[in-house]
Motif scaffolding. Structure first.
Motif, PDB file in Angstrom:
ATOM      1  N   VAL A  45      -1.885 -45.065   0.449  1.00  0.00           N
ATOM      2  CA  VAL A  45      -2.241 -43.765  -0.419  1.00  0.00           C
ATOM      3  C   VAL A  45      -2.742 -42.330   0.124  1.00  0.00           C
ATOM      4  CG1 VAL A  45      -3.497 -43.586  -2.355  1.00  0.00           C
ATOM      5  CG2 VAL A  45      -2.360 -45.913  -2.023  1.00  0.00           C
ATOM      6  N   LEU A  46      -2.675 -41.502  -0.779  1.00  0.00           N
ATOM      7  CA  LEU A  46      -2.863 -39.734  -0.267  1.00  0.00           C
ATOM      8  C   LEU A  46      -3.625 -39.444  -0.659  1.00  0.00           C
ATOM      9  CD1 LEU A  46      -3.059 -37.434   1.901  1.00  0.00           C
ATOM     10  CD2 LEU A  46      -0.638 -36.813   0.171  1.00  0.00           C
TER      11      LEU A  46
ATOM     12  N   ALA B 178     -13.893 -34.700  -1.336  1.00  0.00           N
ATOM     13  CA  ALA B 178     -15.066 -33.813  -0.514  1.00  0.00           C
ATOM     14  C   ALA B 178     -14.058 -33.979   1.806  1.00  0.00           C
ATOM     15  CB  ALA B 178     -16.457 -34.761   0.043  1.00  0.00           C
ATOM     16  N   PHE B 179     -13.512 -35.646   1.417  1.00  0.00           N
ATOM     17  CA  PHE B 179     -12.637 -35.543   2.769  1.00  0.00           C
ATOM     18  C   PHE B 179     -10.767 -35.892   2.322  1.00  0.00           C
ATOM     19  CE2 PHE B 179     -16.960 -36.906   3.319  1.00  0.00           C
ATOM     20  CZ  PHE B 179     -16.931 -36.070   4.196  1.00  0.00           C
ATOM     21  N   PRO B 180     -10.421 -34.911   1.641  1.00  0.00           N
ATOM     22  CA  PRO B 180      -9.163 -35.142   1.312  1.00  0.00           C
ATOM     23  C   PRO B 180      -8.031 -35.892   2.883  1.00  0.00           C
ATOM     24  CG  PRO B 180      -9.863 -32.889   0.562  1.00  0.00           C
ATOM     25  CD  PRO B 180     -10.321 -34.035   1.527  1.00  0.00           C
ATOM     26  N   GLY B 181      -7.308 -36.757   2.340  1.00  0.00           N
ATOM     27  CA  GLY B 181      -6.532 -37.406   3.698  1.00  0.00           C
ATOM     28  C   GLY B 181      -6.014 -38.095   2.763  1.00  0.00           C
ATOM     29  N   ALA B 182      -5.320 -39.398   3.784  1.00  0.00           N
ATOM     30  CA  ALA B 182      -4.005 -40.602   3.511  1.00  0.00           C
ATOM     31  C   ALA B 182      -5.561 -41.936   3.883  1.00  0.00           C
ATOM     32  CB  ALA B 182      -3.029 -40.607   4.601  1.00  0.00           C
TER      33      ALA B 182
ATOM     34  N   LYS C 236      -5.231 -53.520  -5.825  1.00  0.00           N
ATOM     35  CA  LYS C 236      -6.341 -54.149  -7.195  1.00  0.00           C
ATOM     36  C   LYS C 236      -7.086 -52.979  -6.845  1.00  0.00           C
ATOM     37  CE  LYS C 236      -4.166 -58.466  -8.957  1.00  0.00           C
ATOM     38  NZ  LYS C 236      -5.424 -59.883  -9.747  1.00  0.00           N
ATOM     39  N   LYS C 237      -7.082 -51.935  -5.982  1.00  0.00           N
ATOM     40  CA  LYS C 237      -7.810 -50.640  -6.234  1.00  0.00           C
ATOM     41  C   LYS C 237      -7.655 -49.513  -7.750  1.00  0.00           C
ATOM     42  CE  LYS C 237     -11.064 -51.988  -3.098  1.00  0.00           C
ATOM     43  NZ  LYS C 237     -12.331 -52.904  -3.778  1.00  0.00           N
ATOM     44  N   SER C 238      -9.011 -48.802  -7.638  1.00  0.00           N
ATOM     45  CA  SER C 238      -8.264 -48.465  -8.669  1.00  0.00           C
ATOM     46  C   SER C 238      -8.076 -46.732  -8.262  1.00  0.00           C
ATOM     47  CB  SER C 238      -9.162 -48.231 -10.216  1.00  0.00           C
ATOM     48  OG  SER C 238     -10.364 -48.046  -9.308  1.00  0.00           O
ATOM     49  N   VAL C 239      -7.924 -45.411  -8.792  1.00  0.00           N
ATOM     50  CA  VAL C 239      -7.901 -44.373  -8.322  1.00  0.00           C
ATOM     51  C   VAL C 239      -9.015 -43.950  -8.270  1.00  0.00           C
ATOM     52  CG1 VAL C 239      -7.925 -41.922  -9.238  1.00  0.00           C
ATOM     53  CG2 VAL C 239      -6.170 -43.425 -10.058  1.00  0.00           C
ATOM     54  N   MET C 240     -10.525 -44.485  -9.211  1.00  0.00           N
ATOM     55  CA  MET C 240     -11.490 -44.515  -8.697  1.00  0.00           C
ATOM     56  C   MET C 240     -11.980 -44.446  -7.561  1.00  0.00           C
ATOM     57  SD  MET C 240     -13.387 -42.464  -9.956  1.00  0.00           S
ATOM     58  CE  MET C 240     -14.852 -41.452  -8.129  1.00  0.00           C
ATOM     59  N   ASP C 241     -11.351 -45.636  -6.824  1.00  0.00           N
ATOM     60  CA  ASP C 241     -11.896 -46.257  -5.466  1.00  0.00           C
ATOM     61  C   ASP C 241     -11.118 -45.397  -4.373  1.00  0.00           C
ATOM     62  OD1 ASP C 241     -13.227 -48.732  -7.201  1.00  0.00           O
ATOM     63  OD2 ASP C 241     -11.170 -49.753  -7.000  1.00  0.00           O
ATOM     64  N   TYR C 242     -10.273 -45.365  -4.611  1.00  0.00           N
ATOM     65  CA  TYR C 242      -9.766 -43.762  -3.663  1.00  0.00           C
ATOM     66  C   TYR C 242     -10.438 -42.736  -3.404  1.00  0.00           C
ATOM     67  CZ  TYR C 242      -6.214 -47.709  -2.586  1.00  0.00           C
ATOM     68  OH  TYR C 242      -5.222 -48.146  -1.649  1.00  0.00           O
ATOM     69  N   ILE C 243     -10.765 -42.040  -4.352  1.00  0.00           N
ATOM     70  CA  ILE C 243     -11.762 -41.326  -5.079  1.00  0.00           C
ATOM     71  C   ILE C 243     -12.806 -41.220  -3.920  1.00  0.00           C
ATOM     72  CG2 ILE C 243     -12.749 -39.611  -6.319  1.00  0.00           C
ATOM     73  CD1 ILE C 243     -10.126 -39.503  -7.941  1.00  0.00           C
ATOM     74  N   ALA C 244     -12.758 -42.465  -4.222  1.00  0.00           N
ATOM     75  CA  ALA C 244     -14.929 -42.908  -3.247  1.00  0.00           C
ATOM     76  C   ALA C 244     -14.666 -43.157  -2.015  1.00  0.00           C
ATOM     77  CB  ALA C 244     -14.968 -44.080  -4.232  1.00  0.00           C
TER      78      ALA C 244
ATOM     79  N   LYS D 166      -9.865 -44.284 -17.354  1.00  0.00           N
ATOM     80  CA  LYS D 166      -8.844 -44.943 -17.051  1.00  0.00           C
ATOM     81  C   LYS D 166      -8.287 -44.627 -15.120  1.00  0.00           C
ATOM     82  CE  LYS D 166      -3.867 -43.096 -18.323  1.00  0.00           C
ATOM     83  NZ  LYS D 166      -3.491 -42.360 -19.244  1.00  0.00           N
ATOM     84  N   LEU D 167      -9.666 -43.896 -14.460  1.00  0.00           N
ATOM     85  CA  LEU D 167     -10.170 -43.310 -13.756  1.00  0.00           C
ATOM     86  C   LEU D 167     -10.145 -45.178 -13.197  1.00  0.00           C
ATOM     87  CD1 LEU D 167     -11.429 -40.071 -12.513  1.00  0.00           C
ATOM     88  CD2 LEU D 167      -9.143 -40.823 -12.071  1.00  0.00           C
ATOM     89  N   LYS D 168     -10.842 -46.088 -13.709  1.00  0.00           N
ATOM     90  CA  LYS D 168     -11.594 -46.918 -13.431  1.00  0.00           C
ATOM     91  C   LYS D 168     -10.591 -48.360 -13.205  1.00  0.00           C
ATOM     92  CE  LYS D 168     -16.493 -46.051 -13.502  1.00  0.00           C
ATOM     93  NZ  LYS D 168     -18.112 -46.370 -14.309  1.00  0.00           N
ATOM     94  N   ALA D 169      -9.549 -47.758 -15.109  1.00  0.00           N
ATOM     95  CA  ALA D 169      -8.903 -49.423 -14.525  1.00  0.00           C
ATOM     96  C   ALA D 169      -7.000 -48.955 -14.210  1.00  0.00           C
ATOM     97  CB  ALA D 169      -8.643 -48.686 -16.282  1.00  0.00           C
TER      98      ALA D 169
END
Length: 222
Positions: A120-121, A127-131, A137-145, A176-179
């Motif tokens: 997931v990119l 703070a640290f863009p990357g792959a 079942k991880k949310s958008v917010m989880d990956y942003i974290a 929505k970020l968390k859902a």
């Protein structure tokens, strides 16, 4: 490789002719069309022209405001010049419910079968863009974290999730970020928070950033 096909050939007719491998992700097949890319380019140039006209014709009331506006104008004009060089991919969004036999191919169409991946990119204002490796079942917010969270310039109400099939989901709230669950191969784009006295200019730039992100899958810096 290149295939010669008849005019009435559909994507459904073509796929069985392809030699797939165990790593071929046929569910995420991508279709790129020259005429769609040209239309996306025309729409982008039209939006940039409107923005350029608005920037150059906006008057200033005071001398100090004129100095500030001049600096802002130069920055926006530089952005416009870079945006004009963007070349849209012309990807046709193929939803999961679409029957391949309903998609008729045109001359010079490019069909791309992506490789199955577990990534997931995350890019844009984090703070640290990357792959990152995909976790079910991880949310958008989880990956942003995982990417170090939003940076100071992030607009937390403007996050795009671009799927491999070209479909785009807009996350405009923390709920929505968390859902929203992320899928394998997704790209998460965190848009920048734009500030300026002229709300119309800010709105136009935001819309252009959306156009570029959808047409290319990347976020143009400003």
């Amino acid at each position: 490789h290149t295939l010669l096909i008849e005019k009435v050939t559909t994507l459904g007719n073509l796929v069985p002719q392809l030699k797939l491998t165990p790593l071929s992700d046929i569910k995420s097949v991508q279709l790129f069309r020259k005429s769609v890319a040209e239309k996306q380019k025309q729409l982008l140039l039209a939006s940039l022209k409107e923005l350029e006209t608005l920037v150059l014709t906006t008057a200033s009331v005071t001398k100090d405001e004129a100095i500030m506006r001049n600096q802002e104008t130069q920055s926006i004009l530089t952005f416009i010049d870079r945006a004009k060089k963007v070349e849209p991919k012309g990807q046709i969004v193929i939803s999961e419910q679409t029957d391949f036999s309903d998609i008729y191919l045109e001359d010079s169409d490019q069909v791309f079968i992506p490789r199955k991946n577990n990534l997931v990119l995350v890019q844009g204002q984090v703070a640290f863009p990357g792959a990152h490796t995909y976790v079910k079942k991880k949310s958008v917010m989880d990956y942003i974290a995982k990417a170090g969270d939003f940076d100071k310039r992030a607009d937390e109400d403007r996050v795009l999730v671009i799927h491999q099939n070209g479909q785009v989901t807009k996350c405009d709230s923390s709920r929505k970020l968390k859902a929203l669950d992320v899928q394998k191969g997704d790209s998460i784009l965190v848009m920048p928070k734009l500030e300026g006295k002229n709300l119309q200019i800010t709105k136009d730039i935001t819309q252009i950033l959306y156009q570029i992100a959808v047409a290319t899958g990347v976020l143009l810096a400003i």
